[in-house]
Design a protein around this motif. Structure first.
Motif, short mmCIF file in Angstrom:
data_model
loop_
_atom_site.label_atom_id
_atom_site.label_comp_id
_atom_site.label_asym_id
_atom_site.label_seq_id
_atom_site.Cartn_x
_atom_site.Cartn_y
_atom_site.Cartn_z
N LEU A 9 0.81 -1.23 0.00
CA LEU A 9 0.00 0.00 0.00
C LEU A 9 0.84 1.27 0.00
O LEU A 9 0.31 2.36 0.27
N THR A 10 2.10 1.14 -0.31
CA THR A 10 3.01 2.29 -0.25
C THR A 10 2.51 3.46 -1.08
O THR A 10 2.60 4.63 -0.66
N ASP A 11 1.99 3.18 -2.27
CA ASP A 11 1.60 4.27 -3.17
C ASP A 11 0.29 4.93 -2.78
O ASP A 11 -0.12 5.92 -3.40
N ARG A 12 -0.41 4.42 -1.74
CA ARG A 12 -1.69 4.99 -1.34
C ARG A 12 -1.60 5.81 -0.06
O ARG A 12 -2.61 6.40 0.36
N ILE A 13 -0.42 5.85 0.57
CA ILE A 13 -0.28 6.57 1.83
C ILE A 13 0.94 7.48 1.78
O ILE A 13 2.05 7.05 1.45
N ASP A 14 0.73 8.73 2.13
CA ASP A 14 1.80 9.72 2.25
C ASP A 14 2.05 9.95 3.74
O ASP A 14 1.22 10.53 4.44
N TRP A 15 3.20 9.47 4.23
CA TRP A 15 3.54 9.60 5.65
C TRP A 15 4.26 10.92 5.87
O TRP A 15 5.26 11.19 5.22
N GLN A 16 3.77 11.74 6.79
CA GLN A 16 4.38 13.05 7.04
C GLN A 16 4.61 13.25 8.54
O GLN A 16 3.72 12.96 9.34
N ARG A 17 5.80 13.75 8.88
CA ARG A 17 6.07 14.05 10.29
C ARG A 17 5.65 15.48 10.59
O ARG A 17 6.10 16.43 9.96
N HIS A 18 4.75 15.61 11.56
CA HIS A 18 4.29 16.92 12.01
C HIS A 18 4.10 16.91 13.52
O HIS A 18 3.53 15.95 14.06
N ASP A 19 4.57 17.93 14.18
CA ASP A 19 4.11 18.22 15.53
C ASP A 19 2.81 18.98 15.33
O ASP A 19 2.81 20.15 14.92
N LEU A 20 1.69 18.32 15.59
CA LEU A 20 0.39 18.89 15.23
C LEU A 20 0.06 20.16 16.00
O LEU A 20 -0.85 20.89 15.62
N SER A 21 0.80 20.44 17.07
CA SER A 21 0.61 21.70 17.77
C SER A 21 1.22 22.86 16.99
O SER A 21 0.92 24.03 17.27
N PHE A 60 -8.21 9.47 19.38
CA PHE A 60 -7.53 9.37 20.67
C PHE A 60 -6.27 10.22 20.74
O PHE A 60 -5.19 9.73 21.08
N LEU A 61 -6.44 11.49 20.42
CA LEU A 61 -5.31 12.44 20.50
C LEU A 61 -5.15 12.92 21.94
O LEU A 61 -5.41 14.07 22.26
N HIS A 62 -4.72 12.01 22.79
CA HIS A 62 -4.44 12.34 24.19
C HIS A 62 -2.95 12.20 24.42
O HIS A 62 -2.34 11.22 23.97
N SER A 63 -2.35 13.17 25.10
CA SER A 63 -0.91 13.14 25.30
C SER A 63 -0.55 13.66 26.68
O SER A 63 -1.06 14.70 27.11
N PRO A 64 0.35 12.95 27.38
CA PRO A 64 0.79 13.42 28.70
C PRO A 64 1.71 14.62 28.62
O PRO A 64 2.04 15.21 29.65
N VAL A 65 2.15 14.99 27.42
CA VAL A 65 3.07 16.12 27.29
C VAL A 65 2.45 17.28 26.53
O VAL A 65 3.16 18.20 26.11
N ALA A 66 1.14 17.24 26.35
CA ALA A 66 0.46 18.34 25.64
C ALA A 66 0.24 19.52 26.57
O ALA A 66 -0.03 19.36 27.76
N ARG A 67 0.34 20.72 26.02
CA ARG A 67 0.04 21.92 26.80
C ARG A 67 -1.46 22.10 26.88
O ARG A 67 -2.23 21.53 26.09
N ASP A 68 -1.92 22.92 27.81
CA ASP A 68 -3.35 23.20 27.94
C ASP A 68 -3.89 23.81 26.65
O ASP A 68 -3.30 24.75 26.10
N GLY A 69 -4.99 23.28 26.18
CA GLY A 69 -5.64 23.81 24.98
C GLY A 69 -5.07 23.32 23.68
O GLY A 69 -5.60 23.63 22.61
N GLU A 70 -4.00 22.53 23.72
CA GLU A 70 -3.35 22.09 22.49
C GLU A 70 -4.27 21.20 21.65
O GLU A 70 -4.39 21.37 20.44
N ARG A 71 -4.92 20.24 22.30
CA ARG A 71 -5.80 19.33 21.55
C ARG A 71 -6.95 20.09 20.90
O ARG A 71 -7.31 19.81 19.75
N GLU A 72 -7.50 21.05 21.61
CA GLU A 72 -8.61 21.83 21.06
C GLU A 72 -8.16 22.60 19.82
O GLU A 72 -8.89 22.69 18.82
N ASP A 73 -6.95 23.16 19.87
CA ASP A 73 -6.43 23.89 18.71
C ASP A 73 -6.24 22.95 17.52
O ASP A 73 -6.53 23.31 16.37
#
Length: 214
Positions: free
Chosen positions: A88-100, A115-128
Motif C-alpha cells: 500500500l506504499t503508493d496509497r499513503i503519504d507519511w508526514q512528520r508533524h508536531d500537530l501543535s 484518541f489524540l491524548h498526550s501526557p506532554v500536551a500543553r493546555d488547549g493544544e488538543r482543542e487547537d
C-alpha cells in the motif's frame, strides 16, 4: 515519508515511546473509526496522530488515498514498513508533524482524529488541533473524532493529570452551527476491555462525526 530529528519534548517523548516494539497498537483499526467510516465512499483522508499506521492502512485498503501524520519519526518509519509489506506504499503519504505547530496541507473528504491524548500536551493544544482539523475538511466531507472519556476501570490511580474533554466541550469549540455543519454522530460508549493483567474491565469512549455542508 517526511522525518526530522526530535526538537521538543513531544517529539522526544513519542519517539522514545514507539522505540518499544510492543507499542503501536493491536494492528487493528480503531473500532469507532470503522463504525463511522466503513460505509463511506473512499476519497482522500487525513489521519492525524497515525501512530503505528493501523487506521491509515485500513483506509488505504478500502481505496482511500491517505495522508498520515505523526510527531514520531519512529512510528512513521514502522508504519511505512507495514505499508510496504501490505503493498500500500503508493496509497499513503507519511508526514512528520508536531500537530501543535503544523499539519499537512490541503483539504480532505475525511479527517480522522482518534484518541489524540498526550501526557506532554500543553493546555488547549488538543482543542487547537481539532479546530484546524475541521478547517481541513472538504465541502461535503466528514470529521471523525474518537476520544477517551476517562481512565479505564482498572486504573486505580491516574498515571498523570489529564482532562478528558466531553463531546459537549468539543462541540462548543468546533461550533458546527456556526460552520453550517451537521452533527451525524454524538455518542458516549462503554466497551468491555481487558486490563493489562487479563482481568475484565471497561472503558468509556466518545465519538463525534461532523459533516461539512457542500
Amino acid at each position: 515519508m517526511t522525518s526530522t530529528p526530535p526538537k521538543n519534548t513531544a517529539q522526544q517523548y513519542w519517539d522514545d515511546f514507539y522505540r518499544d516494539p510492543g507499542t503501536g497498537g493491536s494492528g487493528e483499526p480503531n473500532v469507532l473509526l470503522v463504525r463511522e467510516v466503513a460505509s463511506l465512499t473512499p476519497g482522500t483522508a487525513l489521519d492525524l496522530g497515525c501512530a503505528g499506521g493501523s487506521d491509515a492502512l485500513w483506509l488505504a485498503g478500502l481505496g482511500w488515498r491517505v495522508t498520515a501524520a505523526d510527531v514520531s519519526a519512529t512510528a512513521l518509519r514502522r508504519a511505512a514498513e507495514r505499508a510496504a509489506d501490505a503493498g500500500l506504499t503508493d496509497r499513503i503519504d507519511w508526514q512528520r508533524h508536531d500537530l501543535s505547530e503544523s499539519s499537512p496541507e490541503g483539504s480532505y473528504d475525511l479527517v480522522s482524529a482518534q484518541f489524540l491524548h498526550s501526557p506532554v500536551a500543553r493546555d488547549g493544544e488538543r482543542e487547537d488541533i481539532l479546530d484546524r482539523a475541521a478547517d481541513a475538511v472538504a465541502p461535503g466531507g466528514v470529521l471523525v473524532i474518537g476520544s477517551h472519556a476517562g481512565w479505564p476501570s482498572w486504573q486505580d490511580e491516574p498515571p498523570f493529570a489529564h482532562h478528558f474533554p466531553t463531546n459537549a466541550e468539543m462541540l462548543a469549540r468546533l461550533d458546527p452551527a456556526r460552520r453550517g455543519w451537521t452533527v451525524e454522530t454524538d455518542e458516549l460508549l462503554t466497551r468491555e476491555l481487558a486490563g493489562p493483567d487479563g482481568r475484565p474491565g471497561t472503558r468509556a469512549d466518545s465519538v463525534l462525526k461532523l459533516r461539512r455542508a457542500r
